[in-house]
Each structure stands twice: as structure tokens, then as C-alpha cells.
Scaffold this motif. Structure first.
Motif, mmCIF file in Angstrom:
data_model
loop_
_atom_site.group_PDB
_atom_site.id
_atom_site.type_symbol
_atom_site.label_atom_id
_atom_site.label_comp_id
_atom_site.label_asym_id
_atom_site.label_seq_id
_atom_site.Cartn_x
_atom_site.Cartn_y
_atom_site.Cartn_z
ATOM 1 N N HIS A 137 0.970 -1.123 0.196
ATOM 2 C CA HIS A 137 0.062 0.348 0.046
ATOM 3 C C HIS A 137 0.967 1.137 0.384
ATOM 4 N N ALA A 138 0.442 2.431 -1.290
ATOM 5 C CA ALA A 138 1.976 3.433 -1.274
ATOM 6 C C ALA A 138 1.538 4.558 -0.100
ATOM 7 N N LEU A 139 2.438 5.377 0.674
ATOM 8 C CA LEU A 139 2.138 6.102 1.073
ATOM 9 C C LEU A 139 2.092 7.111 1.220
ATOM 10 N N ASN A 140 2.190 7.889 0.315
ATOM 11 C CA ASN A 140 2.194 8.722 -1.295
ATOM 12 C C ASN A 140 0.552 8.261 -2.044
ATOM 13 N N TYR A 141 -0.670 9.288 -1.612
ATOM 14 C CA TYR A 141 -1.265 8.987 -2.048
ATOM 15 C C TYR A 141 -2.192 7.115 -2.190
ATOM 16 N N GLY A 142 -2.333 7.168 -1.277
ATOM 17 C CA GLY A 142 -2.697 5.851 -0.751
ATOM 18 C C GLY A 142 -4.052 5.466 -0.871
ATOM 19 N N TYR A 143 -4.675 6.408 -1.647
ATOM 20 C CA TYR A 143 -6.204 5.810 -2.275
ATOM 21 C C TYR A 143 -6.594 5.552 -3.487
ATOM 22 N N GLY A 144 -4.589 6.082 -3.930
ATOM 23 C CA GLY A 144 -5.039 5.732 -5.590
ATOM 24 C C GLY A 144 -4.596 4.368 -6.145
ATOM 25 N N GLU A 145 -3.724 4.780 -7.256
ATOM 26 C CA GLU A 145 -3.396 3.164 -8.118
ATOM 27 C C GLU A 145 -2.630 1.903 -7.436
ATOM 28 N N GLN A 146 -1.949 2.353 -6.433
ATOM 29 C CA GLN A 146 -0.609 1.272 -5.829
ATOM 30 C C GLN A 146 -1.855 1.776 -4.166
ATOM 31 N N SER A 147 -2.806 0.567 -3.705
ATOM 32 C CA SER A 147 -4.063 0.889 -2.422
ATOM 33 C C SER A 147 -4.444 -0.410 -3.035
ATOM 34 N N PRO A 148 -5.242 -0.952 -2.222
ATOM 35 C CA PRO A 148 -6.640 -1.248 -1.820
ATOM 36 C C PRO A 148 -7.880 -1.108 -2.397
ATOM 37 N N PHE A 149 -7.960 0.095 -2.431
ATOM 38 C CA PHE A 149 -9.305 0.157 -3.063
ATOM 39 C C PHE A 149 -9.264 0.560 -4.544
ATOM 40 N N ALA A 150 -7.459 -0.288 -5.094
ATOM 41 C CA ALA A 150 -8.093 -0.186 -6.128
ATOM 42 C C ALA A 150 -8.011 -1.402 -6.675
ATOM 43 N N LYS A 151 -6.978 -2.354 -6.383
ATOM 44 C CA LYS A 151 -7.551 -3.901 -5.984
ATOM 45 C C LYS A 151 -8.790 -4.328 -6.431
ATOM 46 N N LEU A 152 -9.282 -3.520 -4.778
ATOM 47 C CA LEU A 152 -10.669 -4.247 -4.832
ATOM 48 C C LEU A 152 -11.528 -4.235 -5.713
ATOM 49 N N VAL A 153 -11.129 -3.414 -6.996
ATOM 50 C CA VAL A 153 -12.280 -2.514 -8.587
ATOM 51 C C VAL A 153 -11.084 -3.466 -9.115
ATOM 52 N N GLU A 154 -10.124 -3.394 -9.365
ATOM 53 C CA GLU A 154 -9.685 -5.110 -10.494
ATOM 54 C C GLU A 154 -10.463 -5.914 -10.217
ATOM 55 N N ILE A 155 -10.454 -6.556 -8.992
ATOM 56 C CA ILE A 155 -10.806 -7.963 -8.885
ATOM 57 C C ILE A 155 -12.724 -8.071 -8.900
ATOM 58 N N ASP A 156 -13.375 -6.796 -8.902
ATOM 59 C CA ASP A 156 -14.988 -6.933 -9.251
ATOM 60 C C ASP A 156 -15.060 -7.463 -7.854
ATOM 61 N N GLY A 157 -14.502 -6.389 -6.635
ATOM 62 C CA GLY A 157 -14.994 -6.555 -5.356
ATOM 63 C C GLY A 157 -16.640 -5.799 -5.347
ATOM 64 N N LYS A 158 -16.721 -6.394 -4.117
ATOM 65 C CA LYS A 158 -18.655 -5.100 -3.815
ATOM 66 C C LYS A 158 -18.196 -4.915 -2.741
ATOM 67 N N ILE A 159 -19.052 -3.394 -2.254
ATOM 68 C CA ILE A 159 -19.130 -2.765 -1.026
ATOM 69 C C ILE A 159 -19.879 -3.163 -0.199
ATOM 70 N N ALA A 160 -20.394 -3.486 0.698
ATOM 71 C CA ALA A 160 -21.551 -3.275 1.677
ATOM 72 C C ALA A 160 -21.641 -1.848 2.647
ATOM 73 N N MET A 161 -22.742 -1.171 1.965
ATOM 74 C CA MET A 161 -23.321 -0.316 3.786
ATOM 75 C C MET A 161 -24.080 -0.687 4.187
ATOM 76 N N ILE A 162 -23.788 -1.127 5.357
ATOM 77 C CA ILE A 162 -25.042 -1.421 6.425
ATOM 78 C C ILE A 162 -24.993 -0.660 7.435
ATOM 79 N N GLY A 163 -26.037 0.284 7.460
ATOM 80 C CA GLY A 163 -26.416 1.164 8.111
ATOM 81 C C GLY A 163 -25.852 1.925 8.002
ATOM 82 N N ALA A 164 -25.264 2.159 7.490
ATOM 83 C CA ALA A 164 -23.524 2.768 7.300
ATOM 84 C C ALA A 164 -24.231 4.352 6.249
ATOM 85 N N PRO A 165 -24.295 6.177 6.580
ATOM 86 C CA PRO A 165 -24.242 6.902 6.188
ATOM 87 C C PRO A 165 -23.596 6.266 4.899
#
Length: 268
Positions: A137-165
Motif C-alpha cells: 500500500h503506497a504511503l503517498n497518495y494512498g487512495y490511488g493506483e497502488q492501494s487496496p481500493f484499486a485492487k478491490l476494483v480490479e477484482i470486481d469486489g463489492k461494497i456493503a453499507m450496513i446501516g452506515a451513512p
């Protein structure tokens, strides 16, 4: 006789919403809204793992409970006389930020869970792809291409908002990073890290996720706008988990939608 919501019932609810074995699922949860859980937040964690099975992976946004931002000067520097008092970031020991409720911290301390190296953008994960999701996980720009978020997109992951705003859907920060909009605000701060040699301070830079991405979006609750617009288009799945209103979206689809929305509305 008290009435409790069980792990088995929660797992059934998740399956009814399309969660299946092998899924990689990022969770944002307001546990108190789920109801009176037999075994508390661990019941929800167990139910998710039951639904996604041995080949699935559970992920949550952790951040870290640093609480020293008020000490930063205008340049993002911590005064020297405070540095000895600030606990460094340690992926194995630093608490998940309390602002996101109890779920990330319960997941962090579940046996087998692992955590990524970026403090503010850190995620915790449990299951088959946990090590891969959290690695490098990149230390600079940690929401970018080198991040778990990019990997989640890459593998067609899902997001569940369970009671969360809806405005807590963290992956929108990944869309902020990707979107081509002018005058993005950049944040640069000193961060302490725990190392075998002692505390090491390092300057970290990222787009400012704590305010508004750019002037054109000032004073606009655009996370909520984006997610509500996405759901209004007919995408996503809505239902309940326990007693909590729940929304499930595909990571790649919501990020693509958010990037387009930001590029259309984020122009100066």
C-alpha cells in the motif's frame, strides 16, 4: 426473554442481497443499527465470513486513531517538543479510528486479519485475498493506483453499507484520486512510524480527503450526491441486514460513476 439477532440470521440476510461464496466485500457498518446481536460485532463479522466462504475476503477501512492533527502547523509539521509524545503508526497495534464505529477495530483484532501500511488510508482484511489486498500500500497518495481500493476494483469486489451513512463510502476517495479535475487540494503532513530501530518520521502527501477535493465542490455533500445518484440510476441492491438498511454496490461500477460525476461537476 430478550430477543437477539443471530449470526445465522445475518448470514441469511446477506445471501438474500446477493452476497455469495468467493466474494471480496468491503464493509462499512453502523453496528448499533443492525440490532441486538448475539455476540455483538463478532456475530456480524462471522456472518459475513459465512456468506463469502473460505475463498472470500472481508475488508474494512480502518484509518488510525492518531488524534494529533490539531498539533500540525500550517505546513503539516509537528513541533519538535510534541514528537516524543505521539505514538507512532504500527499496523499491528495502532487502533482503528473511532470515528468509523466499532466494526473496523473488531475486524482488526480478529485472528487472521491483516492491515495495510498506509496510516490514514489503512484497511484491514480477513480471508483468502487479505494478504494481497493489503500488501504494498503506497504511503503517498494512498487512495490511488497502488492501494487496496484499486485492487478491490480490479477484482470486481463489492461494497456493503450496513446501516452506515452513504457519505462514508470510502472508495469515493479512490475516484477523487482518479478524476481529472483542476485545482485538487493536496495535503502534506509529518507521520510517525514504528520501526525496529525506533520511531521514524516521514512526510506523506495525498489529495486532501478531509475537506473538499477542489474549489468547484466546496460546501457540497458530494459523496452523498454521488451514491444517491448512482442508486437512483437503478444500480446497486438495497435491503436490510438485521434491522439495518443496507446498500450493496459493485466497486468498479461505483468508482466509474463517481469519476464521471466528479469530472462533470468539479470543473472550475
Amino acid at each position: 426473554m430478550p430477543s437477539f439477532i443471530t449470526r445465522k440470521a445475518l448470514s441469511h440476510d446477506l445471501k438474500q442481497l446477493g452476497i455469495k461464496p468467493g466474494d471480496t466485500l468491503m464493509i462499512h457498518a453502523a453496528v448499533s443499527r443492525v440490532g441486538a446481536l448475539l455476540n455483538g460485532p463478532d456475530a456480524l463479522i462471522g456472518a459475513i465470513m459465512d456468506a463469502i466462504g473460505e475463498h472470500g475476503t472481508l475488508m474494512a477501512y480502518a484509518d488510525w486513531d492518531a488524534r494529533y492533527e490539531d498539533l500540525l502547523d500550517k505546513n503539516g509539521t509537528v513541533p519538535e517538543h510534541w514528537r516524543l509524545h505521539i505514538p507512532p503508526y504500527d499496523p499491528l497495534r495502532s487502533r482503528a479510528i473511532r470515528d468509523n464505529g466499532v466494526f473496523p477495530e473488531f475486524l482488526r483484532t480478529t485472528p487472521g486479519a491483516v492491515r495495510s501500511a498506509n496510516p490514514g488510508a489503512s484497511v484491514v482484511a480477513l480471508g483468502a485475498k487479505a494478504d494481497w489486498l493489503t500488501a504494498d500500500h503506497a504511503l503517498n497518495y494512498g487512495y490511488g493506483e497502488q492501494s487496496p481500493f484499486a485492487k478491490l476494483v480490479e477484482i470486481d469486489g463489492k461494497i456493503a453499507m450496513i446501516g452506515a451513512p452513504l457519505d462514508t463510502m470510502t472508495i469515493i476517495h479512490h475516484a477523487e484520486h482518479l478524476a481529472d479535475v483542476p485545482s485538487k487540494r493536496i495535503k502534506s503532513v509529518d507521520v510517525p512510524f514504528a520501526t525496529p530501530q525506533g520511531v521514524r518520521w516521514q512526510r506523506i502527501e495525498e489529495f486532501d480527503t478531509g475537506t473538499y477535493l477542489c474549489p468547484a465542490l466546496d460546501d457540497r455533500d458530494y459523496f452523498t450526491e454521488i451514491v444517491e445518484s448512482y442508486l437512483a440510476s437503478g444500480a446497486g441492491i438495497s435491503g436490510t441486514v438485521g434491522q439495518a438498511p443496507t446498500v450493496i454496490v459493485d466497486a468498479e461500477a461505483i468508482v466509474s460513476f463517481a469519476v464521471d460525476w466528479l469530472e462533470r461537476h468539479g470543473q472550475a
